[in-house]
Design a protein around this motif. Sequence first.
Motif, PDB file in Angstrom:
ATOM      1  N   TRP A 223      22.052  30.609   7.497  1.00 44.69           N
ATOM      2  CA  TRP A 223      20.704  30.105   7.693  1.00 44.69           C
ATOM      3  C   TRP A 223      20.916  28.200   7.279  1.00 44.69           C
ATOM      4  O   TRP A 223      20.154  27.309   7.975  1.00 44.69           O
ATOM      5  N   LEU A 224      21.655  28.053   5.872  1.00 47.83           N
ATOM      6  CA  LEU A 224      21.625  26.661   5.119  1.00 47.83           C
ATOM      7  C   LEU A 224      22.692  25.860   6.409  1.00 47.83           C
ATOM      8  O   LEU A 224      22.305  25.404   6.105  1.00 47.83           O
ATOM      9  N   ASP A 225      23.131  26.798   6.831  1.00 52.06           N
ATOM     10  CA  ASP A 225      24.279  25.200   7.785  1.00 52.06           C
ATOM     11  C   ASP A 225      23.540  25.211   8.968  1.00 52.06           C
ATOM     12  O   ASP A 225      23.927  23.800   9.527  1.00 52.06           O
ATOM     13  N   GLN A 226      23.254  25.620   9.215  1.00 49.52           N
ATOM     14  CA  GLN A 226      21.874  25.694  10.194  1.00 49.52           C
ATOM     15  C   GLN A 226      20.629  24.695   9.932  1.00 49.52           C
ATOM     16  O   GLN A 226      19.706  24.631  10.867  1.00 49.52           O
ATOM     17  N   GLY A 227      20.415  24.713   8.878  1.00 52.72           N
ATOM     18  CA  GLY A 227      18.961  24.034   8.358  1.00 52.72           C
ATOM     19  C   GLY A 227      18.373  25.244   8.663  1.00 52.72           C
ATOM     20  O   GLY A 227      16.658  25.018   8.549  1.00 52.72           O
ATOM     21  N   LEU A 228      18.163  26.041   8.249  1.00 50.69           N
ATOM     22  CA  LEU A 228      16.868  26.908   8.229  1.00 50.69           C
ATOM     23  C   LEU A 228      16.678  27.246   6.783  1.00 50.69           C
ATOM     24  O   LEU A 228      17.660  27.811   6.124  1.00 50.69           O
ATOM     25  N   MET A 229      14.793  26.736   6.077  1.00 51.02           N
ATOM     26  CA  MET A 229      14.722  27.370   5.628  1.00 51.02           C
ATOM     27  C   MET A 229      14.207  28.864   5.257  1.00 51.02           C
ATOM     28  O   MET A 229      13.091  28.790   5.952  1.00 51.02           O
ATOM     29  N   PHE A 230      14.344  29.332   4.402  1.00 52.74           N
ATOM     30  CA  PHE A 230      14.191  30.976   3.741  1.00 52.74           C
ATOM     31  C   PHE A 230      13.309  30.930   2.835  1.00 52.74           C
ATOM     32  O   PHE A 230      13.172  30.247   1.717  1.00 52.74           O
ATOM     33  N   GLY A 231      12.198  32.050   2.365  1.00 58.65           N
ATOM     34  CA  GLY A 231      11.862  32.047   1.311  1.00 58.65           C
ATOM     35  C   GLY A 231      13.147  32.676  -0.206  1.00 58.65           C
ATOM     36  O   GLY A 231      13.689  32.414  -0.805  1.00 58.65           O
ATOM     37  N   HIS A 232      12.356  34.284  -0.257  1.00 55.85           N
ATOM     38  CA  HIS A 232      13.839  34.739  -0.984  1.00 55.85           C
ATOM     39  C   HIS A 232      14.273  36.258  -0.257  1.00 55.85           C
ATOM     40  O   HIS A 232      14.178  36.701   0.860  1.00 55.85           O
ATOM     41  N   VAL A 233      15.208  36.225  -1.101  1.00 56.85           N
ATOM     42  CA  VAL A 233      16.731  37.076  -0.420  1.00 56.85           C
ATOM     43  C   VAL A 233      16.407  38.198  -1.404  1.00 56.85           C
ATOM     44  O   VAL A 233      17.175  37.402  -2.451  1.00 56.85           O
ATOM     45  N   ALA A 234      15.893  39.067  -1.342  1.00 54.60           N
ATOM     46  CA  ALA A 234      16.300  40.569  -2.369  1.00 54.60           C
ATOM     47  C   ALA A 234      17.788  41.487  -1.787  1.00 54.60           C
ATOM     48  O   ALA A 234      18.034  41.970  -0.493  1.00 54.60           O
ATOM     49  N   ILE A 235      18.327  41.940  -2.820  1.00 60.14           N
ATOM     50  CA  ILE A 235      19.378  42.949  -2.101  1.00 60.14           C
ATOM     51  C   ILE A 235      19.758  43.837  -3.713  1.00 60.14           C
ATOM     52  O   ILE A 235      19.426  43.760  -4.377  1.00 60.14           O
ATOM     53  N   ASN A 236      19.706  45.079  -3.189  1.00 62.04           N
ATOM     54  CA  ASN A 236      19.346  46.160  -4.014  1.00 62.04           C
ATOM     55  C   ASN A 236      20.445  46.282  -4.659  1.00 62.04           C
ATOM     56  O   ASN A 236      21.806  45.920  -4.059  1.00 62.04           O
ATOM     57  N   ALA A 237      20.535  46.807  -5.293  1.00 63.48           N
ATOM     58  CA  ALA A 237      22.459  47.048  -6.283  1.00 63.48           C
ATOM     59  C   ALA A 237      22.153  48.708  -6.953  1.00 63.48           C
ATOM     60  O   ALA A 237      21.075  48.820  -7.538  1.00 63.48           O
ATOM     61  N   SER A 238      22.804  49.160  -6.578  1.00 58.43           N
ATOM     62  CA  SER A 238      22.903  50.846  -7.393  1.00 58.43           C
ATOM     63  C   SER A 238      23.417  51.227  -8.606  1.00 58.43           C
ATOM     64  O   SER A 238      24.047  49.834  -9.787  1.00 58.43           O
TER      65      SER A 238
END
Length: 72
Positions: free
Chosen positions: A38-53
């Motif tokens: 996404w960053l390489d394509q210049g796409l801006m995004f808000g937040h990303v959440a990743i669950n952890a066990s």
Amino acid sequence: RQTARLPRGFADALEDPDFAAAMGARIQKAALDDIAQWLDQGLMFGHVAINASPAELRDPTYAACLLDELQM
């Protein structure tokens, strides 16, 4: 609020700490690869959440490894 239910076989597999950590690492890598694209394509995004066990969070190197991956 309704919570999602995992299929019994999958939920049982996540009881194995080694499997849960391996699955988490794979999901984390996929998410970080997506973010890099996404960053390489210049796409801006808000937040990303990743669950952890719990197995991942018990690993004393988890946070440092995640921070290293974010630096790449």
